[in-house]
Every structure is written in structure tokens, then in C-alpha cells.
Design a protein around this motif. Structure first.
Motif, PDB file in Angstrom:
ATOM      1  N   SER A   1      39.572  39.348  44.690  1.00 32.00           N
ATOM      2  CA  SER A   1      39.003  39.539  43.354  1.00 32.00           C
ATOM      3  C   SER A   1      39.093  40.992  42.877  1.00 32.00           C
ATOM      4  CB  SER A   1      37.561  39.043  43.290  1.00 32.00           C
ATOM      5  OG  SER A   1      36.780  39.697  44.255  1.00 32.00           O
ATOM      6  N   LEU A   2      39.626  41.865  43.733  1.00 29.93           N
ATOM      7  CA  LEU A   2      39.846  43.254  43.312  1.00 29.93           C
ATOM      8  C   LEU A   2      41.343  43.552  43.373  1.00 29.93           C
ATOM      9  CD1 LEU A   2      37.037  44.973  45.441  1.00 29.93           C
ATOM     10  CD2 LEU A   2      36.875  44.200  43.077  1.00 29.93           C
ATOM     11  N   ASN A   3      41.882  44.082  42.299  1.00 32.01           N
ATOM     12  CA  ASN A   3      43.301  44.427  42.260  1.00 32.01           C
ATOM     13  C   ASN A   3      43.579  45.569  43.240  1.00 32.01           C
ATOM     14  OD1 ASN A   3      45.899  45.250  41.657  1.00 32.01           O
ATOM     15  ND2 ASN A   3      45.637  45.035  39.445  1.00 32.01           N
ATOM     16  N   PRO A   4      44.420  45.300  44.266  1.00 34.39           N
ATOM     17  CA  PRO A   4      44.630  46.319  45.313  1.00 34.39           C
ATOM     18  C   PRO A   4      45.270  47.608  44.803  1.00 34.39           C
ATOM     19  CG  PRO A   4      46.196  44.514  45.535  1.00 34.39           C
ATOM     20  CD  PRO A   4      45.195  44.091  44.504  1.00 34.39           C
ATOM     21  N   ARG A   5      45.857  47.570  43.610  1.00 35.69           N
ATOM     22  CA  ARG A   5      46.565  48.751  43.121  1.00 35.69           C
ATOM     23  C   ARG A   5      45.702  49.676  42.272  1.00 35.69           C
ATOM     24  NH1 ARG A   5      52.140  48.106  43.748  1.00 35.69           N
ATOM     25  NH2 ARG A   5      52.580  46.070  44.630  1.00 35.69           N
ATOM     26  N   LEU A   6      44.447  49.297  42.053  1.00 36.21           N
ATOM     27  CA  LEU A   6      43.577  50.149  41.241  1.00 36.21           C
ATOM     28  C   LEU A   6      42.481  50.739  42.125  1.00 36.21           C
ATOM     29  CD1 LEU A   6      43.064  47.876  38.099  1.00 36.21           C
ATOM     30  CD2 LEU A   6      44.717  49.714  38.417  1.00 36.21           C
TER      31      LEU A   6
ATOM     32  N   ARG B   1      38.606  52.792  38.450  1.00 30.76           N
ATOM     33  CA  ARG B   1      39.304  52.054  37.391  1.00 30.76           C
ATOM     34  C   ARG B   1      38.882  50.592  37.373  1.00 30.76           C
ATOM     35  NH1 ARG B   1      45.461  52.903  36.953  1.00 30.76           N
ATOM     36  NH2 ARG B   1      45.038  51.968  34.932  1.00 30.76           N
TER      37      ARG B   1
ATOM     38  N   ASP C   1      31.495  59.012  46.298  1.00 30.63           N
ATOM     39  CA  ASP C   1      32.908  59.329  46.514  1.00 30.63           C
ATOM     40  C   ASP C   1      33.754  58.066  46.685  1.00 30.63           C
ATOM     41  OD1 ASP C   1      32.233  58.466  48.996  1.00 30.63           O
ATOM     42  OD2 ASP C   1      33.012  60.193  50.090  1.00 30.63           O
TER      43      ASP C   1
ATOM     44  N   ARG D   1      38.565  55.861  45.819  1.00 26.57           N
ATOM     45  CA  ARG D   1      39.278  55.135  46.874  1.00 26.57           C
ATOM     46  C   ARG D   1      39.756  53.775  46.399  1.00 26.57           C
ATOM     47  NH1 ARG D   1      35.560  55.227  51.911  1.00 26.57           N
ATOM     48  NH2 ARG D   1      33.962  56.470  50.883  1.00 26.57           N
ATOM     49  N   TYR D   2      40.630  53.176  47.210  1.00 27.15           N
ATOM     50  CA  TYR D   2      41.212  51.878  46.857  1.00 27.15           C
ATOM     51  C   TYR D   2      40.508  50.770  47.641  1.00 27.15           C
ATOM     52  CZ  TYR D   2      44.782  54.229  44.205  1.00 27.15           C
ATOM     53  OH  TYR D   2      45.416  54.953  43.242  1.00 27.15           O
TER      54      TYR D   2
ATOM     55  N   HIS E   1      41.300  48.541  49.678  1.00 25.55           N
ATOM     56  CA  HIS E   1      41.599  48.258  51.086  1.00 25.55           C
ATOM     57  C   HIS E   1      40.816  49.163  52.029  1.00 25.55           C
ATOM     58  CE1 HIS E   1      44.069  51.762  52.247  1.00 25.55           C
ATOM     59  NE2 HIS E   1      44.260  51.835  50.938  1.00 25.55           N
ATOM     60  N   ALA E   2      40.239  50.229  51.498  1.00 28.93           N
ATOM     61  CA  ALA E   2      39.481  51.141  52.345  1.00 28.93           C
ATOM     62  C   ALA E   2      38.039  50.665  52.564  1.00 28.93           C
ATOM     63  CB  ALA E   2      39.483  52.546  51.734  1.00 28.93           C
ATOM     64  N   PHE E   3      37.705  49.481  52.025  1.00 24.14           N
ATOM     65  CA  PHE E   3      36.332  49.013  52.125  1.00 24.14           C
ATOM     66  C   PHE E   3      36.231  47.709  52.913  1.00 24.14           C
ATOM     67  CE2 PHE E   3      36.586  51.626  48.356  1.00 24.14           C
ATOM     68  CZ  PHE E   3      35.454  52.423  48.471  1.00 24.14           C
TER      69      PHE E   3
ATOM     70  N   MET F   1      35.527  54.130  58.716  1.00 28.82           N
ATOM     71  CA  MET F   1      36.904  53.791  58.305  1.00 28.82           C
ATOM     72  C   MET F   1      37.645  55.046  57.839  1.00 28.82           C
ATOM     73  SD  MET F   1      38.183  50.916  55.630  1.00 28.82           S
ATOM     74  CE  MET F   1      38.112  49.638  56.879  1.00 28.82           C
TER      75      MET F   1
ATOM     76  N   ALA G   1      46.001  55.235  49.299  1.00 28.31           N
ATOM     77  CA  ALA G   1      46.783  53.999  49.352  1.00 28.31           C
ATOM     78  C   ALA G   1      48.193  54.196  48.813  1.00 28.31           C
ATOM     79  CB  ALA G   1      46.086  52.913  48.552  1.00 28.31           C
TER      80      ALA G   1
ATOM     81  N   ARG H   1      51.531  53.570  50.956  1.00 33.61           N
ATOM     82  CA  ARG H   1      52.514  52.563  50.606  1.00 33.61           C
ATOM     83  C   ARG H   1      53.909  53.170  50.539  1.00 33.61           C
ATOM     84  NH1 ARG H   1      49.199  49.660  47.300  1.00 33.61           N
ATOM     85  NH2 ARG H   1      49.598  51.107  45.616  1.00 33.61           N
TER      86      ARG H   1
ATOM     87  N   LEU I   1      42.532  35.922  41.805  1.00 33.69           N
ATOM     88  CA  LEU I   1      41.151  36.075  41.343  1.00 33.69           C
ATOM     89  C   LEU I   1      40.950  37.326  40.501  1.00 33.69           C
ATOM     90  CD1 LEU I   1      38.646  35.020  44.122  1.00 33.69           C
ATOM     91  CD2 LEU I   1      39.011  34.045  41.868  1.00 33.69           C
ATOM     92  N   TYR I   2      41.709  38.404  40.823  1.00 31.12           N
ATOM     93  CA  TYR I   2      41.471  39.618  40.041  1.00 31.12           C
ATOM     94  C   TYR I   2      41.941  39.471  38.597  1.00 31.12           C
ATOM     95  CZ  TYR I   2      46.241  40.972  41.551  1.00 31.12           C
ATOM     96  OH  TYR I   2      47.572  40.995  41.827  1.00 31.12           O
TER      97      TYR I   2
ATOM     98  N   ALA J   1      39.022  37.763  37.093  1.00 32.88           N
ATOM     99  CA  ALA J   1      37.965  38.765  36.943  1.00 32.88           C
ATOM    100  C   ALA J   1      38.224  39.622  35.705  1.00 32.88           C
ATOM    101  CB  ALA J   1      37.884  39.638  38.191  1.00 32.88           C
TER     102      ALA J   1
ATOM    103  N   ARG K   1      48.423  46.021  33.197  1.00 34.40           N
ATOM    104  CA  ARG K   1      47.706  46.677  34.274  1.00 34.40           C
ATOM    105  C   ARG K   1      47.654  45.830  35.552  1.00 34.40           C
ATOM    106  NH1 ARG K   1      41.649  49.153  34.008  1.00 34.40           N
ATOM    107  NH2 ARG K   1      42.635  50.673  32.658  1.00 34.40           N
ATOM    108  N   HIS K   2      47.465  44.536  35.402  1.00 39.58           N
ATOM    109  CA  HIS K   2      47.234  43.738  36.598  1.00 39.58           C
ATOM    110  C   HIS K   2      48.457  42.962  37.064  1.00 39.58           C
ATOM    111  CE1 HIS K   2      42.979  44.586  36.648  1.00 39.58           C
ATOM    112  NE2 HIS K   2      42.923  44.313  35.351  1.00 39.58           N
TER     113      HIS K   2
END
Lengths: 320, 287
Positions: free
Chosen positions: A100-105, A109, A141, A145-146, A148-150, B1, B6, B10, B177-178, B181, B195-196
């Protein structure tokens, strides 16, 4: 149903076409109302139509029949463009915190997106995002971050922050904690409970986990095969379930008692196919109490002894 | 972590896999060679490619003219080097046009569905119904020969493939899903698409574009070979093959070197495309 309800569903039905001339009725004639500040739980097995109901409630999909009223306004036939201004007041959190979260943002954002959509000025967005991160208990902070870091729990907090960004009046939580570890579930549930009190949110809380629903909800609707089979206040439902399906679900909650060796499942068999639902009462194929009448005559949702509504000819505890 | 940027991760990930893919490395080297030649052709040519020398008609390779001379005594090496310019120019122009049109229409068809989808995809089907080259030749014949003709006719036959690929990719992503969303938080379609969705279809489109360049250059050569492409005196590999065909038995050098240049270019782009697919396609990633 009071006029003051924030969300009112009436006779809501959703069909999905499957192959030629066949359809799957995912949601069948559902009527519900949620009052401001109220939390309504929806429980049921996988495939009972809970998720479809949640997506209908915020009009991510259109109903096949019935009406959805949001703050008294019929939104069941609005198109995407007409829905957009109303989205400010209704938000949804999805089950899967990964997709549900876009990995590129980055997080800033992601959370800023709804704010941009409703015309917040650029310089106000940063502080608002920081405020939201604090609200959901993430460090400031995190913004850069993106996803994937969570971890899963942190991602779900990001989703909640995004959903809360516009100060919605209604929040649909579609299995919002099901994908999380139990300890993290508790954190997120407490967060939702706090936010609800703080912001006066109405919640439509969809889950298959009775313990979770019991903790958070004022009223609970039990769904089976797209229909509501029982609707009652949480305390009444747990104290005196009226539908045999509800009773079976409650019995299925594991007891922390090592002496209890009973292993028989409370409900036998599988969920019937919603493409070809059984005639009469949809639950009769698995109901311990089923009689000839149940196989032919579909019961209606009627007032029950626990003060709620039940869809059963022979409710639990009733004389034969 | 551990905190990792990212984007940077990549990128380095991509470079690592790129170096490990032999196809990608060989392809990229060949492509880089061709691009270098095309850009610096004026500096690399040993002779003026338009200089006619009647004493050297069909002269075999010599120290002064390593690839020999053509029917007008022009230096074949110089003409082959300059020929890279037309091929790449056409490829770049056609790719730019077709990606813009194909991606835009493909995204709209997939996202809006309904009538938009029907109109766009039926147009695509109609163009697909013609054999690619026949249609290009038809358009070229109507417009008259020239560089612009080549670019327009190849663009017309090439955009439907891009549109179809884009539509398929977007239909998949639409269910993410995003994307739901984003709709739920009030994002308009343009924002959702740009954007998506767009960033997530770039990789497969790059693969397609890279393999497509091979087709485009081949088609350009074919049009020039048939005489409806780029005209004299500008050298094209296709035109050179045509010119050399009549005397293939006695003086094969023109056809040989023009074909070699064409082959190196097309193999380069195809290898690069295959390599990129190995790198970017998650389904074949871990082999």
C-alpha cells in the motif's frame, strides 16, 4: 437509522462478473449506519465480502445496487472526479502494509500526497508531515527514508499518517492489523483507539479477529457469504450471540486452558461458493440447528433477544 | 535497521547485475561503438564520403581505401562510417515519437478503460493487422522518399506495439494497493499515472525500446534498399547494399561492409535488450 449518521449503507449489493452470464455476489443487501465517533466492527471469514464492503464504503468501487450515503449525501453513483472532493473526509487503511506504499517515494512524499491534492501550500506541508509522524509515533527523520527501510508495523503507521493527513471524519480499516505481529497489533490498536478519542473519528473496522474487534468496537456486524447475519452491541454479542454462526465463531476463539482438550471444530465444512449460494438460509449447510425450513426459506434480519438484529429462523437460546 | 538510500542502492544493484550479464556488456560495448562512430563520423572518415573518383570505380581494398571503392569510386569506409548517422538518427527519432505516443495512449487506454480503451486498442489492432513493413512501404510510397518519410512511416507501424505493452503493464499496476491508496486520498488520474505508474513501467519499456532499435534500423535499411528511404548523396547502409547488389559477384566489398555494419549495430542493440531484460525482469532475475 438516524439522519445524523456519518455513513449509511442501504441494501448495498456488489456483483462481480465471473465468466459468461455468471456473477459472484460479494456483498448482498447490506444495510448499516455508523454514527459520528462510533466504531463499527465487521467480522467474518476470508471471502465473506468484508473487504469489498470496505472498498464500497469509500467508493473505490461502485455498488451494483443499493445506496451509500455519506453525511446524508448519496454517493453511490458519483464518478471518480465527483468523488474526489469528498475524499478529504473519508480515508481507508489497507491490510497489506507492504504494497500500500509506493516503494519509489519517500515517506514525506507519501504522506504529503493527500495534502497536495487538497491545496495545502508547499511550505505548510513539511511541518504538517512532521506533526503527523509524531502523531503516529514515528521519528521525525523518517520523512526522508523509503518504505523498504521500515518494518510492517512502522509501514502501517505511515499508512495511518497518510490517512489522517486530511483530518477525515470516517476511517475504514480493512484488516489494518492482520498482517502484523501480535505485539505490533496491540501498538497499532492502541494508536487507533487514542486517535479515535482525540480526533472524534468514526471507524469502520474490518477484521477476522474477534479479540481485536471486541477491543475496539462499539457495535459488531457479523458477515457470512456477503450477508450480515448478526448485528449487535459488542458486549451483547459476546455475552449472548444470537446467530449460530456467531456462536461458533466465539467458540473458536482459543481458550488459554490446558485442560480443555476438545478439538472438534465448531463449524464443519467449507464456506459455500458465493457464485452458487445455497438456497434458503445461506448458513444451513454448516448450521448445527438447521431444519427443513432453513433449506427453503431465507430468514430476514429481525430484532433479537440481545437487543441486536439476527438473520435466523431459530436463534441461539430460542425455544424450538 | 541500517539506513540505506534506496535510490543509490537500486543504482549500484543495477550496475552490479549489468556487469555480470555478458549479453548486456557486449551489447552495450557494440552500441557505444556505433554511437561513437555516428557522432564523430566527420572526424573519423579518412576521405570525403562524397568525393567521386572515376579511376577507382569498384577498386578492391587497398592501403588508402581499406574497404575499397564503390561504383563512383567513393571511399566505402568513409561511407559506412557516415551511414551510422542516418541509422541512429532514424532510430532515435522513431523511438522518441513512438514512446511518447504509445506510452501516453497505452496508459490512458488501461487506466480509463471503456470507450477510451476501445477506440485506442481497436486502432492498434487495425495497424497490427497489416504486416509491419508493407504498411511502412505504403506510407512511404504515399509521402515520397526522404528522411522524414522514413521516420513518419516507421513511427506509424511501431507505436501500436508500445501502446499494447504499456496497456498490459498498466493494467497490472492498476491493481496495486498503492494506486488504490492514491485514488482514496484524492489524487487526480494524471498524478496517479505520472507519479505512481510511469516510474514502474520504465524498465520493461527500456527493454522493449532497446530490442526495437534493431527492428527500426533494419526497417530503415529496407526502405532505403527499396529506394523509398533516405536519398543520395547521404549514405545509408540499406542504400549501399542496394547499390552493391548488381555487382555482388564481382565486387562484393560494398555489400559486405555495409551489411557488416548493419549486423554489428542490430546485434549490439538486441544483445543489450536481452541483457537488460535479464537484469530488469524480476521473473528471470535469479537465474
Amino acid at each position: 437509522m438516524t439522519a445524523a449518521a456519518i455513513l449509511e449503507l442501504e441494501g448495498l449489493t456488489k456483483d462481480f462478473p465471473v465468466g459468461r452470464n455468471r456473477r459472484l455476489r460479494a456483498v448482498d443487501d447490506v444495510s448499516l449506519a455508523i454514527a459520528p465517533g462510533e466504531t463499527l466492527g465487521i467480522v467474518g471469514e476470508s471471502g465473506c465480502g468484508k473487504t469489498t464492503l470496505g472498498r464500497l464504503a469509500v467508493r473505490l468501487i461502485a455498488p451494483s445496487a443499493g445506496t451509500i450515503r455519506f453525511e446524508g449525501r448519496d454517493i453511490s453513483t458519483l464518478d471518480e472526479a465527483a468523488m474526489r472532493p469528498l475524499r478529504q473526509a473519508m480515508q481507508i487503511i489497507f491490510q497489506d502494509p507492504y504494497s500500500s506504499l509506493n516503494p519509489r517515494l519517500n515517506v514525506e512524499r507519501i504522506i504529503a500526497e493527500p495534502l497536495e491534492n487538497f491545496g495545502m501550500k508547499r511550505r505548510e506541508i513539511g511541518p504538517r508531515v512532521a506533526e503527523l509522524l509524531t502523531t503516529v509515533g514515528l521519528p521525525a527523520d523518517a520523512a526522508g527514508r523509503y518504505p523498504h527501510a521500515f518494518s510492517g508495523g512502522q509501514r502501517q503507521r505511515i499508512s495511518i499518517a497518510r490517512a489522517l493527513a486530511l483530518n477525515p471524519k470516517l476511517l475504514v480499516c480493512d484488516e489494518a492489523v492482520s498482517a502484523l505481529d501480535v505485539s505490533v497489533q496491540a501498538q497499532i490498536l492502541n494508536l487507533l483507539a487514542d486517535l479515535r478519542a482525540e480526533l472524534g473519528l468514526s471507524l469502520l473496522f474490518i477484521s477476522h479477529n474477534l479479540a481485536v474487534v471486541r477491543y475496539l468496537c462499539h457495535r459488531i456486524a457479523v458477515m457470512y457469504l456477503g450477508r450480515i447475519v448478526e448485528l449487535a452491541d459488542t458486549a451483547a454479542l459476546f455475552a449472548a450471540p444470537q446467530h449460530h454462526y456467531t456462536a461458533a465463531l466465539l467458540k473458536a476463539v482459543p481458550e488459554p486452558d490446558p485442560r480443555d482438550r476438545s478439538t472438534s471444530p465448531p463449524v464443519e465444512g467449507d464456506l459455500p461458493s458465493p457464485i452458487d449460494p445455497p438456497p434458503g438460509c445461506v448458513f444451513h449447510t454448516r448450521c448445527p440447528r438447521a431444519e427443513a425450513r432453513c433449506r427453503t426459506e431465507p430468514p430476514v434480519l429481525a430484532p433479537a433477544r440481545n437487543g441486536g438484529l439476527v438473520r435466523c429462523h431459530f436463534p441461539v437460546g430460542a425455544l424450538p | 535497521m541500517v539506513e540505506i538510500d534506496a535510490g543509490r542502492q537500486r543504482r549500484s544493484d543495477f550496475l552490479l547485475r549489468f556487469r555480470k550479464s555478458r549479453n548486456a556488456v557486449i551489447g552495450a560495448t557494440l552500441v557505444a561503438l556505433v554511437v561513437f562512430v555516428a557522432i564523430f563520423a566527420p572526424l573519423l572518415v579518412p576521405h570525403d564520403y562524397e568525393h567521386v573518383d572515376m579511376f577507382k570505380v569498384w577498386a578492391p581494398p587497398s592501403a588508402e581505401h581499406p574497404f575499397g571503392n564503390d561504383a563512383l569510386g567513393r571511399d566505402i569506409l568513409s561511407r559506412v562510417l557516415v551511414g551510422a548517422q542516418v541509422s541512429l538518427l532514424v532510430a532515435v527519432a522513431v523511438l522518441t515519437i513512438t514512446l511518447t505516443i504509445g506510452v501516453t495512449l497505452g496508459m490512458c487506454a488501461a487506466y480509463f478503460g471503456g470507450w477510451t480503451d476501445t477506440i485506442i486498442m481497436r486502432t492498434v489492432d487495425i495497424i497490427f493487422a497489416f504486416p509491419e513493413l508493407i504498411l511502412a512501404i505504403l506510407v512511404a510510397a504515399m509521402m515520397g522518399p526522404g528522411l522524414l518519410t522514413v521516420i513518419v512511416s516507421l513511427s506509424i507501424v511501431w507505436w501500436p506495439g508500445i501502446a499494447r505493452l504499456t496497456r498490459a503493464l498498466v493494467l497490472q499496476l492498476k491493481n496495486e494497493l498503492y494506486v488504490s491508496a492514491a485514488i482514496a486520498c484524492g489524487s487526480p488520474p494524471a498524478k496517479i499515472l505520472i507519479r505512481h505508474i510511469l516510474p514502474n513501467i520504465v524498465a520493461p519499456l527500456m527493454v522493449r525500446a532497446s530490442i526495437g532499435v534493431g527492428f527500426i534500423i533494419m526497417a530503415e535499411a529496407t526502405l532505403s534498399f527499396l529506394g523509398i528511404g533516405v536519398q543520395e548523396p547521404r549514405p545509408t547502409w540499406g542504400g549501399m547494399i542496394r547499390d552493391g547488389l548488381q555487382t555482388l559477384r564481382t565486387d562484393p566489398y560494398l555489400v559486405f561492409y555495409a551489411s557488416l555494419a548493419l549486423a554489428i549495430t542490430i546485434i549490439g542493440f538486441n544483445l543489450l535488450g536481452d541483457g537488460l531484460r535479464d537484469i530488469l525482469d524480476p521473473r528471470v532475475r535469479d537465474r
